[in-house]
Design a protein around this motif. Sequence first.
Motif, PDB file in Angstrom:
ATOM      1  N   TYR A  36      -7.846  -4.321   8.153  1.00  0.00           N
ATOM      2  CA  TYR A  36      -7.737  -4.347   6.693  1.00  0.00           C
ATOM      3  C   TYR A  36      -8.137  -5.731   6.205  1.00  0.00           C
ATOM      4  CZ  TYR A  36      -4.854  -0.230   7.514  1.00  0.00           C
ATOM      5  OH  TYR A  36      -4.408   0.991   7.927  1.00  0.00           O
ATOM      6  N   LYS A  45       0.766  -5.102   0.477  1.00  0.00           N
ATOM      7  CA  LYS A  45       1.093  -3.665   0.467  1.00  0.00           C
ATOM      8  C   LYS A  45       0.844  -3.050   1.849  1.00  0.00           C
ATOM      9  CE  LYS A  45      -1.371  -2.531  -3.172  1.00  0.00           C
ATOM     10  NZ  LYS A  45      -2.034  -1.810  -4.252  1.00  0.00           N
ATOM     11  N   ILE A  46      -0.239  -3.465   2.481  1.00  0.00           N
ATOM     12  CA  ILE A  46      -0.540  -2.960   3.832  1.00  0.00           C
ATOM     13  C   ILE A  46       0.590  -3.367   4.783  1.00  0.00           C
ATOM     14  CG2 ILE A  46      -2.140  -3.157   5.808  1.00  0.00           C
ATOM     15  CD1 ILE A  46      -3.325  -1.543   3.513  1.00  0.00           C
ATOM     16  N   VAL A  48       3.647  -3.742   4.170  1.00  0.00           N
ATOM     17  CA  VAL A  48       4.842  -2.910   3.974  1.00  0.00           C
ATOM     18  C   VAL A  48       4.670  -1.564   4.679  1.00  0.00           C
ATOM     19  CG1 VAL A  48       6.318  -1.721   2.284  1.00  0.00           C
ATOM     20  CG2 VAL A  48       5.282  -3.910   1.690  1.00  0.00           C
ATOM     21  N   ASN A  49       3.456  -1.027   4.624  1.00  0.00           N
ATOM     22  CA  ASN A  49       3.279   0.373   5.038  1.00  0.00           C
ATOM     23  C   ASN A  49       2.729   0.588   6.442  1.00  0.00           C
ATOM     24  OD1 ASN A  49       4.180   1.389   2.559  1.00  0.00           O
ATOM     25  ND2 ASN A  49       2.221   0.864   1.617  1.00  0.00           N
ATOM     26  N   CYS A  50       2.262  -0.481   7.115  1.00  0.00           N
ATOM     27  CA  CYS A  50       1.589  -0.221   8.390  1.00  0.00           C
ATOM     28  C   CYS A  50       2.584   0.241   9.462  1.00  0.00           C
ATOM     29  CB  CYS A  50       0.786  -1.436   8.840  1.00  0.00           C
ATOM     30  SG  CYS A  50       1.795  -2.833   9.253  1.00  0.00           S
ATOM     31  N   LYS A  51       2.075   1.045  10.392  1.00  0.00           N
ATOM     32  CA  LYS A  51       2.954   1.695  11.377  1.00  0.00           C
ATOM     33  C   LYS A  51       2.996   0.926  12.713  1.00  0.00           C
ATOM     34  CE  LYS A  51       3.650   5.476   8.860  1.00  0.00           C
ATOM     35  NZ  LYS A  51       3.622   4.673   7.617  1.00  0.00           N
ATOM     36  N   ASN A  71       8.669  -6.787   6.379  1.00  0.00           N
ATOM     37  CA  ASN A  71       8.698  -5.956   7.567  1.00  0.00           C
ATOM     38  C   ASN A  71       9.456  -6.662   8.683  1.00  0.00           C
ATOM     39  OD1 ASN A  71       7.702  -3.468   8.330  1.00  0.00           O
ATOM     40  ND2 ASN A  71       5.628  -4.049   7.713  1.00  0.00           N
ATOM     41  N   GLU A 296      10.074  -7.894  -3.116  1.00  0.00           N
ATOM     42  CA  GLU A 296      10.360  -6.475  -3.393  1.00  0.00           C
ATOM     43  C   GLU A 296      10.312  -6.203  -4.893  1.00  0.00           C
ATOM     44  OE1 GLU A 296      12.943  -5.347   0.572  1.00  0.00           O
ATOM     45  OE2 GLU A 296      14.033  -5.892  -1.254  1.00  0.00           O
ATOM     46  N   HIS A 299       6.763  -5.804  -5.877  1.00  0.00           N
ATOM     47  CA  HIS A 299       6.210  -4.487  -5.529  1.00  0.00           C
ATOM     48  C   HIS A 299       6.723  -3.411  -6.472  1.00  0.00           C
ATOM     49  CE1 HIS A 299       3.624  -5.230  -2.137  1.00  0.00           C
ATOM     50  NE2 HIS A 299       4.475  -6.132  -1.708  1.00  0.00           N
ATOM     51  N   LYS A 303       3.836  -1.566  -9.544  1.00  0.00           N
ATOM     52  CA  LYS A 303       3.412  -0.178  -9.263  1.00  0.00           C
ATOM     53  C   LYS A 303       2.591   0.413 -10.387  1.00  0.00           C
ATOM     54  CE  LYS A 303       6.678   1.450  -5.918  1.00  0.00           C
ATOM     55  NZ  LYS A 303       8.111   1.594  -5.824  1.00  0.00           N
TER      56      LYS A 303
END
Length: 303
Positions: A36, A45-46, A48-51, A71, A296, A299, A303
């Motif tokens: 990314y 944002k990435i 926060v959401n990456c696995k 994270n 936070e 974020h 939105k």
Amino acid sequence: MNDEIIKEIIQLKKEKNAVILAHYYVDGEIQEIADYVGDSYYLSKIAVNCKEDTIVFAGVKFMGESAKLLNPHKIVLMPDEDADCPMAHMCDEYFIQRKREEYDDLCVVTYINSTAHLKTLSDVCVTSSNAYKIVSQLPNKNILFIPDQNLGKHIAKMLPEKNFIFCNGYCPTHFRITVDELKEAKKLHPNAPVLIHPECRPELVELSDYSGSTAGIIDYARNDGHDEFIVVTEIGVLYKMQNENPHKKFYTVTKNQVCPNMKKNSLEKIRDCLKYQLNEVVLDEEFMEKAKKPLEMMHSLAK
Ligand code: 13P
Ligand code: SF4
């Protein structure tokens, strides 16, 4: 040589279940292999959401710290532990304390380009792409905007109903660019729109056709009908712009548009930090609880 290193990085990413995030200011060869690439808001944002279990952040320290704060259970590695943004340190807790005592309804709005310590003292974070959206939603009249006075002044102009207070922080890379250099570039390329980052001094932003985050500048060049542009931000953005628009021309105004800290990242260092788990971002749990709150809040308001 690079091919070998790239192969190793791909292999290590699989073994360690890792993802590589890169800012637009790092060298093109790193942007090429990253999973990314983006501006500070997109990358947060990435994060926060990456696995994946491990995040390698090719950027500067505040970016790795923010990824860790968002994270806390992931391993965050920095290719170079000395890649730090000088502006991130350009405010102090005593200044913030004094301003809180002076104004009852003060909201401390902190650019994401700040240390985790400054974040623990803040109400909300912003990036260059969401600062207006966020500050315009705040009920507070008095806004202490730290540490970047230039981005702060840019947002203040759009929100005259608020009272902005600034500290003396600035980005040395954007500060180095002068009005005379920009005027000279405009003389040389009179038909080229000027695309600028709001970390530049206000006198320069006034001479621009568009100002925004790195992603905003790249989007503008993609969607605008002109075939040449003057780009007034760190030179790394040219990699994406030139790749996406091979028939358009992009001019910088000086050779100095280089952030030495972003340039500390390299393919070798990415490989090594993955291989030996180097430069892990480690922060105290209680401290992280405090420092992540303004992120936070950002974020949720963006939105
Ligand atoms: P953005 O990519 O969010 O515009 O930030 C610019 C910057 O200076 C990052 O250090
Ligand atoms: Fe910091 Fe400026 Fe470099 Fe961004 S470009 S990391 S704000 S010194």
